[in-house]
Design a protein around this motif. Sequence first.
Motif, PDB file in Angstrom:
ATOM      1  N   VAL A  79       0.737  -1.592  -0.244  1.00 40.47           N
ATOM      2  CA  VAL A  79      -0.125   0.264  -0.265  1.00 40.47           C
ATOM      3  C   VAL A  79       0.287   1.468   0.109  1.00 40.47           C
ATOM      4  N   GLU A  80       0.244   1.798  -0.071  1.00 41.38           N
ATOM      5  CA  GLU A  80       1.182   3.290  -0.156  1.00 41.38           C
ATOM      6  C   GLU A  80       1.125   3.799   1.000  1.00 41.38           C
ATOM      7  N   ARG A 146      -8.838  -3.639  -2.177  1.00 39.77           N
ATOM      8  CA  ARG A 146      -8.687  -2.579  -3.511  1.00 39.77           C
ATOM      9  C   ARG A 146      -9.237  -1.116  -2.217  1.00 39.77           C
ATOM     10  N   ARG A 147     -10.717  -1.420  -2.102  1.00 39.29           N
ATOM     11  CA  ARG A 147     -11.663  -0.391  -1.037  1.00 39.29           C
ATOM     12  C   ARG A 147     -10.945  -0.077   0.320  1.00 39.29           C
ATOM     13  N   THR A 149      -8.379  -0.485   1.926  1.00 46.46           N
ATOM     14  CA  THR A 149      -7.129  -0.166   1.645  1.00 46.46           C
ATOM     15  C   THR A 149      -7.098   1.446   1.357  1.00 46.46           C
ATOM     16  N   ALA A 150      -8.205   1.768   0.130  1.00 48.18           N
ATOM     17  CA  ALA A 150      -8.190   3.146   0.481  1.00 48.18           C
ATOM     18  C   ALA A 150      -9.241   3.708   0.842  1.00 48.18           C
ATOM     19  N   HIS A 154      -5.024   3.980   2.304  1.00 50.47           N
ATOM     20  CA  HIS A 154      -4.264   3.511   1.648  1.00 50.47           C
ATOM     21  C   HIS A 154      -4.026   2.841   0.373  1.00 50.47           C
ATOM     22  N   PRO A 155      -4.196   3.451  -0.780  1.00 54.80           N
ATOM     23  CA  PRO A 155      -4.329   3.141  -1.583  1.00 54.80           C
ATOM     24  C   PRO A 155      -3.524   2.102  -1.943  1.00 54.80           C
ATOM     25  N   THR A 156      -4.392   0.701  -2.589  1.00 54.97           N
ATOM     26  CA  THR A 156      -3.445  -0.676  -3.542  1.00 54.97           C
ATOM     27  C   THR A 156      -1.798  -0.209  -4.496  1.00 54.97           C
TER      28      THR A 156
END
Length: 182
Positions: A79-80, A146-147, A149-150, A154-156
Motif C-alpha cells: 500500500v501507499e 483495494r476498496r 485499503t483506500a 492507503h491505496p493498494t
Amino acid sequence: MTLILFNKPYGVLCQFTDRGTAGSTRPTLSGFIDVPGTYPAGRLDLDSEGLLLLTDDGRLQARIADPRFKMAKTYLVQVEGDVAENALAALRRGVRLKDGLTRPAEAERIADPELWPRDPPVRFRKSVPDCWIRLTIREGRNRQVRRMTAAIGHPTLRLVRWSIGDWSLDGIQPGEWRYQPA
C-alpha cells in the motif's frame, strides 16, 4: 474430483476466453491450463496476482467462492504510505464502503515479502513511502481489498492473494499450477 492451485500472473483474465472487445489479445487461463472441465472457484481482478483455485466439482466451487461459507482469503498487499496501528485497527473492526460495512478482517503490517518481480513493476516514487500488510477477509465483494485499503487512506499498489482456506501459493511460481488433493 480435480482441484488445481494456479498462481495467476498480473494481467491475466480469470476466464478461459477473452469476451472483451473484438481483436482483444489479453491473456486468459487457457494460455496456462489445459484441463478440460475445470472452472475457477472465485475470481481475481486483471491487476491482481496470486492464488486462483480451479475445480470440476460444483459443490467445492460453491464452498470456495460463496461468501456464506466465510472461507478465509489472505492477501499480501503493498500500500501507499506508512500504515499506522489505527488504520489496521479500522480494518480489524470493518470499514464502511459504498455497499456497506465490511466484516472484520485480520490485518497486520509485515516486512516486505520475498515475492517474484511483477511485470510491469509497481510504480515507485521517492517522495511517497509504501509498506506491506497481510489482510485476511471472509467475504468477497468486488475489488474489496483495494476498496478497504483506500477507505483507510492507503491505496493498494500491489495485491497478491496468498491463500484460500488451507490452500496456499507456497512453492508455485507465477503462471505455474499444480494438482492438489481436495
